[in-house]
Design an enzyme around this catalytic site. Structure first.
Site: not given
Ligand SMILES: *Cc1c(COP(=O)(O)O)cnc(C)c1O
Length: 363
Positions: A103, A173, A197
């Site tokens: 990511w 993030d 999530k």
């Protein structure tokens, strides 16, 4: 056969009580008698939902008044673009990125479109098995900002310490670990996390933005891509994802009332990951955890077996026992158990015991 248990990497498990309330709200909200799916985003009811979601997040994480809490769309991937559009495009400085997994590698790709982007640490050559130590980061006091991902969802690596230099805006993030443990918000200029999530269903992304940082944003951006639009409109410039924000609000209530806050959640999360890693470490030649021991994530446990056929067999057999979502991310394969907030210690204990049985059977 057990009740189905969800270890999916995302969208992830939601608390059982929240799912029950959501089911009722789809039929008729207790407050309005109407379905949550047909509620106007301009209604008083929705304003109170937004206000409570914000209030609960502020209380749970200790978010100070000089930070904005925004509810946005486009997922965390849009933040990869909006961040450099707003804070790098017109800046005469460069942006710094730590690339520590799948990511975080996506973020600088978008920043390069906007300005001088420097990857100051890259774990790709090592297969993203560890995180940088503070001394390994060639940080510059001149950077427009430093970006990193606090928990690498795919590889299962989690920063124990916060990187960065005083004076350089720090942007993180936290898509896969916001609300999993307490946090010092004041260390950050901006934090973002999509909901799917750890916070709720897909469709909404929480952005926590320091006011003084937001004021430095470039002007002349498309309206929806300018953070100030969302600050000024208090997250209802256009139609927001009413349903996703409602469920996120229920999750914040659950965390406050049923769990007892983020500190209590962190203790449960630690117990969950301890149980699972212990089961895997019982035979490290059989279960091979992807990340270095010092960087192990409490949220995502990525591991492999001696061969891919056995991994397939494990997943199929696990599913029959009620353990779902154990497949690893398509970028690295293998297996992954995600232990987000809503996954119970009971479920993780059952999985850990079953993994022990599987090993004794197959090893
Ligand atoms: C899943 C994930 C993303 C991708 O988010 P989208 O909402 O699908 O754009 C970004 N960052 C991290 C850390 C993630 O785990």
């Amino acid at each position: 056969m057990n009740e189905p248990m969800n270890f999916s990497g995302g969208p992830g498990a939601l608390p059982a009580s929240v799912l029950r309330e959501t089911r009722d709200a789809i039929e008729a909200l207790p407050e309005t008698g109407l379905s949550v799916l047909g509620m106007s985003h301009r209604s008083e009811w929705f304003r109170s939902v937004l206000d409570e979601a914000e209030r609960n997040l502020r209380a749970l994480l200790g978010i100070p008044e000089h930070y904005h809490v925004l509810f946005m769309q486009g997922g965390s991937s849009l933040q990869f673009s909006m961040l450099p559009m707003n804070f790098l495009r017109a800046s005469r400085r460069h942006a710094e990125y730590i690339v520590s997994g799948y990511w975080s590698a996506k973020a600088p790709v978008e920043a390069r479109l906007e300005g001088d982007t420097r990857v100051i640490w890259d774990g790709r050559a090592d297969g993203y098995r560890r995180l940088p130590a503070a001394g390994e980061l060639p940080l510059s006091p001149e950077a427009a900002y430093l970006h990193y991902v606090s928990n690498e969802t795919v590889e299962g690596l989690e920063f124990a310490d916060t990187p960065g230099l005083p004076g350089v805006p720090l942007v993180c993030d936290m898509s896969s670990n916001l609300l999993a443990a307490p946090l010092d918000v004041e260390r950050y200029a901006m934090i973002y996390a999509h909901a799917q999530k750890n916070l709720g269903p897909a469709g909404v992304t929480v952005v926590i933005l320091r006011d003084e940082f937001a004021r430095r944003a470039t002007t002349g951006l498309p309206t929806l891509l300018d953070y100030r639009t969302h600050i000024d409109a208090r997250s209802v410039y256009n139609t927001p994802p009413v349903f996703a924000i409602y469920v996120l609000m229920l999750v914040t209530r659950w965390l406050r009332d049923e769990i007892g806050g983020v500190q209590a959640m962190a203790a449960i999360n630690q117990a969950k990951s301890d149980v699972l890693y212990r089961a895997l470490d019982a035979d490290p030649g059989f279960y091979r955890v992807h990340g270095a021991t010092s960087c192990r994530s409490t949220m995502n446990v990525a591991f492999r077996l001696p061969d891919p056929q056995m991994e397939t067999r494990l997943m199929e057999s696990a599913r029959r026992e009620g353990f779902h979502g154990l497949e690893g991310h398509r970028s690295i394969g293998g297996l992954r158990a995600s232990l987000y907030n809503a996954v119970t210690l009971e479920a993780v204990t059952a999985l850990a015991e079953w993994l022990g049985e599987f090993r004794r059977r197959e090893a």
